[in-house]
Scaffold this active site. Structure first.
Site, PDB file in Angstrom:
ATOM      1  N   GLY A   1      28.540  45.640  49.768  1.00 24.68           N
ATOM      2  CA  GLY A   1      29.824  46.192  49.341  1.00 24.68           C
ATOM      3  C   GLY A   1      29.709  47.254  48.259  1.00 24.68           C
ATOM      4  O   GLY A   1      30.680  47.946  47.956  1.00 24.68           O
ATOM      5  N   ASP A   2      28.525  47.410  47.634  1.00 22.02           N
ATOM      6  CA  ASP A   2      28.365  48.420  46.573  1.00 22.02           C
ATOM      7  C   ASP A   2      28.335  49.831  47.151  1.00 22.02           C
ATOM      8  O   ASP A   2      27.879  50.038  48.279  1.00 22.02           O
ATOM      9  CB  ASP A   2      27.047  48.196  45.823  1.00 22.02           C
ATOM     10  CG  ASP A   2      27.219  47.352  44.579  1.00 22.02           C
ATOM     11  OD1 ASP A   2      28.363  46.966  44.275  1.00 22.02           O
ATOM     12  OD2 ASP A   2      26.199  47.072  43.917  1.00 22.02           O
TER      13      ASP A   2
ATOM     14  N   ASN B   1      29.216  41.290  36.585  1.00 22.36           N
ATOM     15  CA  ASN B   1      29.165  42.699  36.187  1.00 22.36           C
ATOM     16  C   ASN B   1      27.898  43.000  35.392  1.00 22.36           C
ATOM     17  O   ASN B   1      27.290  42.121  34.785  1.00 22.36           O
ATOM     18  CB  ASN B   1      30.404  43.067  35.363  1.00 22.36           C
ATOM     19  CG  ASN B   1      31.674  42.979  36.194  1.00 22.36           C
ATOM     20  OD1 ASN B   1      32.559  42.206  35.890  1.00 22.36           O
ATOM     21  ND2 ASN B   1      31.750  43.745  37.266  1.00 22.36           N
TER      22      ASN B   1
ATOM     23  N   LYS C   1      45.492  44.415  44.210  1.00 24.07           N
ATOM     24  CA  LYS C   1      45.834  45.557  43.341  1.00 24.07           C
ATOM     25  C   LYS C   1      46.664  46.583  44.122  1.00 24.07           C
ATOM     26  O   LYS C   1      47.654  47.123  43.616  1.00 24.07           O
ATOM     27  CB  LYS C   1      44.564  46.223  42.796  1.00 24.07           C
ATOM     28  CG  LYS C   1      43.773  45.379  41.808  1.00 24.07           C
ATOM     29  CD  LYS C   1      44.520  45.137  40.514  1.00 24.07           C
ATOM     30  CE  LYS C   1      43.736  44.303  39.519  1.00 24.07           C
ATOM     31  NZ  LYS C   1      44.572  43.694  38.482  1.00 24.07           N
TER      32      LYS C   1
ATOM     33  N   LEU D   1      44.763  30.427  29.750  1.00 19.49           N
ATOM     34  CA  LEU D   1      43.399  30.113  29.275  1.00 19.49           C
ATOM     35  C   LEU D   1      42.437  29.739  30.405  1.00 19.49           C
ATOM     36  O   LEU D   1      41.427  29.081  30.157  1.00 19.49           O
ATOM     37  CB  LEU D   1      43.427  29.000  28.209  1.00 19.49           C
ATOM     38  CG  LEU D   1      44.299  29.289  26.979  1.00 19.49           C
ATOM     39  CD1 LEU D   1      44.251  28.092  26.013  1.00 19.49           C
ATOM     40  CD2 LEU D   1      43.835  30.554  26.261  1.00 19.49           C
TER      41      LEU D   1
ATOM     42  N   TYR E   1      40.727  40.806  46.266  1.00 23.26           N
ATOM     43  CA  TYR E   1      40.999  41.255  44.901  1.00 23.26           C
ATOM     44  C   TYR E   1      41.571  42.686  44.932  1.00 23.26           C
ATOM     45  O   TYR E   1      42.632  42.967  44.375  1.00 23.26           O
ATOM     46  CB  TYR E   1      39.720  41.212  44.046  1.00 23.26           C
ATOM     47  CG  TYR E   1      39.881  41.903  42.715  1.00 23.26           C
ATOM     48  CD1 TYR E   1      40.618  41.300  41.695  1.00 23.26           C
ATOM     49  CD2 TYR E   1      39.331  43.170  42.476  1.00 23.26           C
ATOM     50  CE1 TYR E   1      40.789  41.947  40.464  1.00 23.26           C
ATOM     51  CE2 TYR E   1      39.494  43.810  41.262  1.00 23.26           C
ATOM     52  CZ  TYR E   1      40.223  43.195  40.258  1.00 23.26           C
ATOM     53  OH  TYR E   1      40.405  43.844  39.056  1.00 23.26           O
TER      54      TYR E   1
ATOM     55  N   SER F   1      43.031  49.272  39.067  1.00 20.28           N
ATOM     56  CA  SER F   1      41.568  49.400  39.036  1.00 20.28           C
ATOM     57  C   SER F   1      41.121  50.561  39.907  1.00 20.28           C
ATOM     58  O   SER F   1      41.778  50.897  40.899  1.00 20.28           O
ATOM     59  CB  SER F   1      40.979  48.099  39.578  1.00 20.28           C
ATOM     60  OG  SER F   1      39.611  48.247  39.830  1.00 20.28           O
TER      61      SER F   1
ATOM     62  N   LEU G   1      43.124  37.026  38.144  1.00 21.19           N
ATOM     63  CA  LEU G   1      41.730  36.668  38.440  1.00 21.19           C
ATOM     64  C   LEU G   1      41.025  37.948  38.883  1.00 21.19           C
ATOM     65  O   LEU G   1      41.638  38.816  39.496  1.00 21.19           O
ATOM     66  CB  LEU G   1      41.691  35.614  39.559  1.00 21.19           C
ATOM     67  CG  LEU G   1      42.497  34.337  39.288  1.00 21.19           C
ATOM     68  CD1 LEU G   1      42.448  33.407  40.505  1.00 21.19           C
ATOM     69  CD2 LEU G   1      41.995  33.627  38.033  1.00 21.19           C
TER      70      LEU G   1
ATOM     71  N   ARG H   1      23.375  45.304  46.660  1.00 22.64           N
ATOM     72  CA  ARG H   1      24.420  44.271  46.738  1.00 22.64           C
ATOM     73  C   ARG H   1      25.427  44.675  47.818  1.00 22.64           C
ATOM     74  O   ARG H   1      25.869  45.833  47.855  1.00 22.64           O
ATOM     75  CB  ARG H   1      25.114  44.175  45.367  1.00 22.64           C
ATOM     76  CG  ARG H   1      26.207  43.153  45.283  1.00 22.64           C
ATOM     77  CD  ARG H   1      26.696  42.948  43.858  1.00 22.64           C
ATOM     78  NE  ARG H   1      27.378  44.127  43.316  1.00 22.64           N
ATOM     79  CZ  ARG H   1      27.919  44.189  42.110  1.00 22.64           C
ATOM     80  NH1 ARG H   1      27.835  43.156  41.288  1.00 22.64           N
ATOM     81  NH2 ARG H   1      28.513  45.285  41.697  1.00 22.64           N
TER      82      ARG H   1
END
Ligand code: NAD
Ligand code: UD1
Length: 334
Positions: free
Chosen positions: A292-293, A197, A151, A32, A147, A123, A82, A290
């Site tokens: 890194g986009d 997001n 992955k 949670l 992150y 992802s 996360l 932004r």
């Protein structure tokens, strides 16, 4: 019975509904940290059956052993983790601990319990942007933040595990941009704090929680200058998990597939579609890009169609209508 880690979260809760609809019994394990326990009540309201729920952490091997001892789990869908890219840069140890160490603990407990069917939430972030806009499963992989690196590491661990112990049945599902909500309007995405997001931010502007959206750049080499992404309705994504589980049960092996729609929409298209669905204006300002986009990418979803017989069914209007229904319900939650 299917163990769904992170099953009270955004994607996990929708997967629970799709699994229940396909006749599976469910056990949710979630700490949670990014969801609410009353999601379980709402799942029961929607599907008429109450999933079992254990509040616990995937890094806690005692909890995991107890779950596997007490219940006849046949497969695990692992959503717990996360997911905020910026936060992962600031807090790499927490991210590797939750997302990599947590997965290792879970796999070790599965092996002790002799449960060897595993579906992993990967992802599109694992793709590097060197090869163009359309990502295939064979496209080069890379990571630019903890992150994404988590992955990649877990994907590689799973490949190594399958090589060493071919009895494992493993799916690595690469999600593109999940949006929308269940059509009941009772479950959806409700990020804590300021949404990172696009879609949750747009929905919060439409409902009046935020004044305006920053559009991060309108000078990209795309048709209207704003970023283009492959948005996938979360219910389509959830159905992809059931199809992947069916495939693993039938064929075994190591499955790696994109779960995306195979076409992109720009930020401005998303804003317009949301205004149409909600009947509310979505105020926005053009801001700097932004960090890194990248300009644009979308999935080649043909492998998932060929192997799983799965493809997306829900378009942009439904994504926005369902997200809007959920956003209105969400405003009433304390
Ligand atoms: P979410 O935050 O809504 O759900 C994750 C759930 O896991 C939450 O309920 C959280 O409380 C729980 N959790 C986190 N750490 C835990 C731990 N150590 N032990 C037990 N429970 C824990 O996120 P989501 O959007 O549903 O994402 C699910 C998975 O899909 C994640 O692995 C995420 O990285 C991956 N993914 C998400 C997206 C996306 O855009 N949402 C895209 C690609 C991949
Ligand atoms: C983000 C994550 C990525 C994750 C993906 C899936 C980052 C840097 N990347 O990517 O790791 O896999 O989500 O959910 O966080 N936008 C705005 N204004 C906003 C928010 C977004 O203009 O307030 C634009 C972005 O510039 C982008 C598009 O909307 O063009 C989508 O952004 P977002 O929802 O954050 O997804 P991704 O950038 O694809």
């Amino acid at each position: 019975m299917i163990l769904v880690t992170g099953g009270t979260g955004f994607i996990g809760s929708h997967a629970c509904l799709a699994l229940a609809q396909a006749g599976h019994e469910l056990l949710i394990l979630d700490n949670l940290c990014n969801s609410r326990a009353d999601v379980v009540d709402r799942l029961q309201r929607i599907c008429g059956r109450r999933p079992l729920f254990v509040e616990g952490d995937v890094r806690d091997s005692a909890v995991l052993d107890e779950v596997f001892d007490r219940h006849r789990v046949t497969a695990v869908m692992h959503f717990a983790g996360l997911k905020a890219v910026g936060e992962s840069v600031a807090r790499p140890l927490e991210y590797y601990d939750n997302n990599v160490h947590g997965t290792l603990q879970l796999l070790a407990a599965m092996r002790r319990a002799e449960v060897r069917t595993f579906v992993f939430s990967s992802s599109a972030t694992v793709y590097s942007d060197r090869e163009g806009h359309v990502y295939r499963e064979s496209s080069p992989r890379d990571a630019t933040n903890p992150y994404g690196r988590g992955k990649l590491i877990v994907e590689d661990i799973l490949a190594d595990l399958h090589l060493a112990e071919p009895a494992w049945r493993i799916a690595r599902l690469r999600y593109f941009n999940p949006v929308g909500a269940h059509e009941s309007g009772l479950i959806g995405e409700d990020p804590r704090g300021v949404p990172n997001n696009l879609m949750p931010f747009v929905a919060q502007v439409a409902v009046g929680r935020r004044e305006f959206l920053n559009v991060w750049g309108n000078d990209y080499p795309t048709p209207d200058g704003t970023g283009v992404r492959d948005y996938i309705h979360v219910v389509d994504l959830a159905e992809g998990h059931v199809a992947a589980l069916d495939y693993l049960t039938r064929e075994g092996g190591l499955l790696t597939v994109n779960l995306g729609a195979g076409r992109g929409h720009s930020v401005l298209e998303m804003i317009q579609a949301f205004e149409k669905a909600s009947g509310r204006p979505v105020r926005y300002r053009i801001a700097e890009r932004r960090a890194g986009d990248i300009a644009q990418f979308w999935a080649d979803p043909s492998l998932a169609k060929m192997l799983l017989g799965w493809e997306t069914k829900r378009g942009l209007d439904q994504m926005c209508a369902d997200a809007w229904r959920w956003q209105q319900y969400c405003e009433g939650l304390s």
